[in-house]
Design an enzyme around this catalytic site. Structure first.
Site, PDB file in Angstrom:
ATOM      1  N   CYS A  78       5.320  -5.937   1.488  1.00 57.30           N
ATOM      2  CA  CYS A  78       5.736  -4.666   1.629  1.00 57.30           C
ATOM      3  C   CYS A  78       4.823  -3.947   2.455  1.00 57.30           C
ATOM      4  CB  CYS A  78       5.484  -3.865   0.481  1.00 57.30           C
ATOM      5  SG  CYS A  78       6.100  -2.703  -0.059  1.00 57.30           S
ATOM      6  N   TYR A  79       4.399  -3.163   2.490  1.00 53.55           N
ATOM      7  CA  TYR A  79       3.154  -2.302   3.430  1.00 53.55           C
ATOM      8  C   TYR A  79       2.592  -3.204   4.590  1.00 53.55           C
ATOM      9  CZ  TYR A  79      -0.919   0.373   5.986  1.00 53.55           C
ATOM     10  OH  TYR A  79      -1.159   0.977   7.485  1.00 53.55           O
ATOM     11  N   GLU A 121       4.312 -11.101  -6.129  1.00 47.89           N
ATOM     12  CA  GLU A 121       3.798 -10.994  -6.604  1.00 47.89           C
ATOM     13  C   GLU A 121       4.334 -10.331  -8.290  1.00 47.89           C
ATOM     14  OE1 GLU A 121       2.870  -6.921  -5.040  1.00 47.89           O
ATOM     15  OE2 GLU A 121       3.436  -8.821  -4.311  1.00 47.89           O
ATOM     16  N   HIS A 152       8.091  -7.851  -3.541  1.00 53.85           N
ATOM     17  CA  HIS A 152       6.910  -7.667  -4.027  1.00 53.85           C
ATOM     18  C   HIS A 152       7.354  -9.271  -4.922  1.00 53.85           C
ATOM     19  CE1 HIS A 152       4.684  -3.822  -3.182  1.00 53.85           C
ATOM     20  NE2 HIS A 152       6.165  -3.819  -2.905  1.00 53.85           N
ATOM     21  N   GLY A 207       0.924  -1.264  -0.092  1.00 58.40           N
ATOM     22  CA  GLY A 207      -0.219  -0.198  -0.400  1.00 58.40           C
ATOM     23  C   GLY A 207       0.944   1.258  -0.343  1.00 58.40           C
ATOM     24  N   ASP A 261     -14.250 -11.435 -24.130  1.00 60.60           N
ATOM     25  CA  ASP A 261     -14.893 -11.243 -23.249  1.00 60.60           C
ATOM     26  C   ASP A 261     -16.479 -11.749 -22.996  1.00 60.60           C
ATOM     27  OD1 ASP A 261     -12.571 -10.219 -21.988  1.00 60.60           O
ATOM     28  OD2 ASP A 261     -13.400  -8.749 -21.870  1.00 60.60           O
ATOM     29  N   LYS A 312      -7.909 -11.663 -17.681  1.00 69.24           N
ATOM     30  CA  LYS A 312      -8.258 -11.196 -18.821  1.00 69.24           C
ATOM     31  C   LYS A 312      -7.629 -13.144 -19.300  1.00 69.24           C
ATOM     32  CE  LYS A 312      -9.694  -9.288 -22.295  1.00 69.24           C
ATOM     33  NZ  LYS A 312     -10.628  -9.110 -22.695  1.00 69.24           N
TER      34      LYS A 312
END
Length: 519
Positions: free
Chosen positions: A91-92, A180, A178, A64, A236, A375
């Site tokens: 992180c945060y 991710e 991070h 964050g 989609d 997606k």
């Protein structure tokens, strides 16, 4: 707000991500799902009882932008730490965990961004099976100076003393970097270790299981009522149509509204290919003049989106009234659409016509079975449903269509210019074998003109902006390094074949700071 139908039942294996407003929060969810564990993002202040109702295997605190010491900084109920579930702070999230559990967080001597060497001190738990020397991606100002009581330091970097920490007894873990993002090469393995070694996940979340549960949920929600689906021809809406059709068959009618904002020959392709391939009821509504009339003089992009969204639903209502009162509207909203349109902890970047552009008093209830998918997951669902390959791998196209790729007022003349240029761009990208290697490739028509020379004559005509980006999920993107010869062919053809254009420029802006689309 429009009413949403419950068309997604919660998988037995799931992890909750508490969102503290980080730009990477959605990437956490994506990495977790890549490990075949369902993941849901909820606000950081979601009450513990609501979290526990989901029966999660574990909790992840996102990063964050705040400092955990500033007034009003987001924090979790201390009871979360006593709920017995494994917790991973990123992180945060790690800094907050440290402060709330009695450790020390300080303002860093300098803000740390980018790739950093990570020295792993313990190869247990999060780092099981990994090398002791890793590369990770940092993006932070504050840092942990002293881990809370009961925690051990499991990794450091050359500049910070606590890059990762663990309390194995209470199954609480924190990482300053991070895992991710793709810039942390072993990040997915770290997340997988948390899921499988610490949360005891088995990996039951697959697109086949998603289809099965979605079909059951759609049937239970809709019953014997009618559903209409807005079919654009993009992946989609086609996936939604195929999924809903599998659930309720002839109770579904697809409506293709030709707004006049489509790509070259798109209306014909949709009517021929989709209706024939799936034998689905299809109503074609040619409303080009109607939408152009409403957009006359409109230059603000948010206004364009809302006008198109409102009129789109109005057309649906009119057609639905002829279909013996359809009660549901199915559409292909995805998770990035929801996030970019603004959530509690994420600022609004732009309103997507099928999220923030819908009218408050909409009569039909929304069915959005893809609302929490990315997606790449949608493409996997489409393949499982048997959609043709050219449909599955068609590049994303915004709901408002070319209207938001025309900067300024949308007119028939400008639409025809952009449509012709865009067709050349797509054709040349395909010829070069790059269509499936890039995320999107398209043309933009700015609201400006420039001087040129053609046939010894002065011209004063439009430029075309070429936009080609690479991405994995549309949350971040980089401009594609196209070969010069491809750029040259596109430029020569656009200027030579499209009347009203005398210049081609290439957009080399990444996301962030830009967005993929111009409006």
């Amino acid at each position: 707000m429009p009413e949403y139908a419950q068309t997604l039942s919660l998988p037995e294996e799931n992890v909750v991500v508490l969102d503290f407003g980080a730009q990477y929060t959605q990437l956490i969810a994506r990495r977790v799902r890549e490990c075949k564990v369902y993941c849901e993002i909820v606000p950081y202040d979601t009450p513990l009882e609501k979290i526990m109702e989901r029966k999660p295997l574990g909790i992840i605190f996102s990063g964050g932008p705040a400092s955990c010491y500033e007034p009003g900084a987001p924090a979790v109920d201390l009871a979360v730490y006593d709920c017995g579930l494994p917790i991973l702070g990123i992180c945060y999230g790690m800094q907050l965990m440290t402060r709330q559990l009695g450790g020390v967080v300080r303002a860093g001597s300098r803000r740390e961004y980018g790739k950093t060497q990570l020295d792993v001190k313990s190869d247990a738990d999060l780092f099981a099976g990994l090398n002791r020397e890793l590369v990770c991606w940092m993006s932070h100002g504050d840092e942990v100076e002293a881990a809370p009581p009961g925690f051990t330091i499991t990794a450091v970097t050359p500049s910070i003393p606590v890059a990762a920490m663990a309390d194995a007894k209470r199954r609480m873990y924190g990482v300053q970097f991070h895992p991710e993002v793709v810039h942390t090469p072993w990040g997915t393995e770290i997340i997988r270790n948390f899921l499988y070694n610490i949360c005891d996940a088995k990996g039951a979340w697959t697109m086949r299981s998603f289809i099965e549960t979605s079909v059951e949920a759609i049937r239970a929600e809709v019953g014997d009522k009618k559903v209409v689906c807005g079919l654009s021809g993009g992946i989609d809406s086609c996936t939604v149509a195929a999924l809903v059709h599998r659930a309720i068959g002839d109770q579904l009618t697809c409506i293709f509204v030709n707004t006049g904002m489509m790509r070259k020959d798109e209306g014909t392709q949709v009517r021929q290919n989709f209706a024939e391939a799936f034998n689905i009821n299809l109503v074609y509504a040619d409303e080009k003049e109607r939408f152009l009339r409403l957009l006359k003089g409109v230059t603000d992009p948010e206004s364009k989106r809302k006008i198109i969204g409102n009129e789109f639903v109005a057309v649906f209502d009119e057609i639905a009234d002829t279909l013996k009162d359809a009660d549901y509207l199915a559409q292909g909203t995805l998770y990035p659409d929801v996030i970019e349109s603004g959530t509690k902890n994420a600022a609004k970047i732009k309103t997507h016509h099928n999220v923030g552009g819908l009218p408050e008093n909409m009569r039909m209830k929304l069915v959005e079975p893809l609302r929490y998918l990315f997606k790449d997951e949608v493409r996997k669902v489409a393949e499982e449903l048997g959609l043709p390959s050219d449909m599955v791998w068609r590049q994303p196209f915004p709901g408002p269509g070319l209207a938001i790729r025309i900067i300024g007022e949308v007119t028939l003349e400008r639409l025809e210019i952009l449509r012709a240029a865009d067709a050349i761009v797509v054709e040349e990208i395909k010829k070069a074998g790059l269509y499936r290697r890039v995320w999107q490739s398209f043309a933009v028509l700015p609201d400006t003109k420039s001087v040129g020379v053609m046939g010894d004559q002065r011209t004063y005509e439009y430029p075309i902006v070429l936009r080609v980006v690479t991405s994995e999920d549309a949350m971040t993107a980089d401009w594609a390094r196209l070969p010069y010869e491809v750029l040259e062919r596109i430029s020569n053809r656009v200027v030579g074949e499209v009347s009203g254009v005398n210049r081609v420029v290439y957009d080399i802006t990444s996301k962030p700071p830009g967005t993929i689309e111009w409006e």
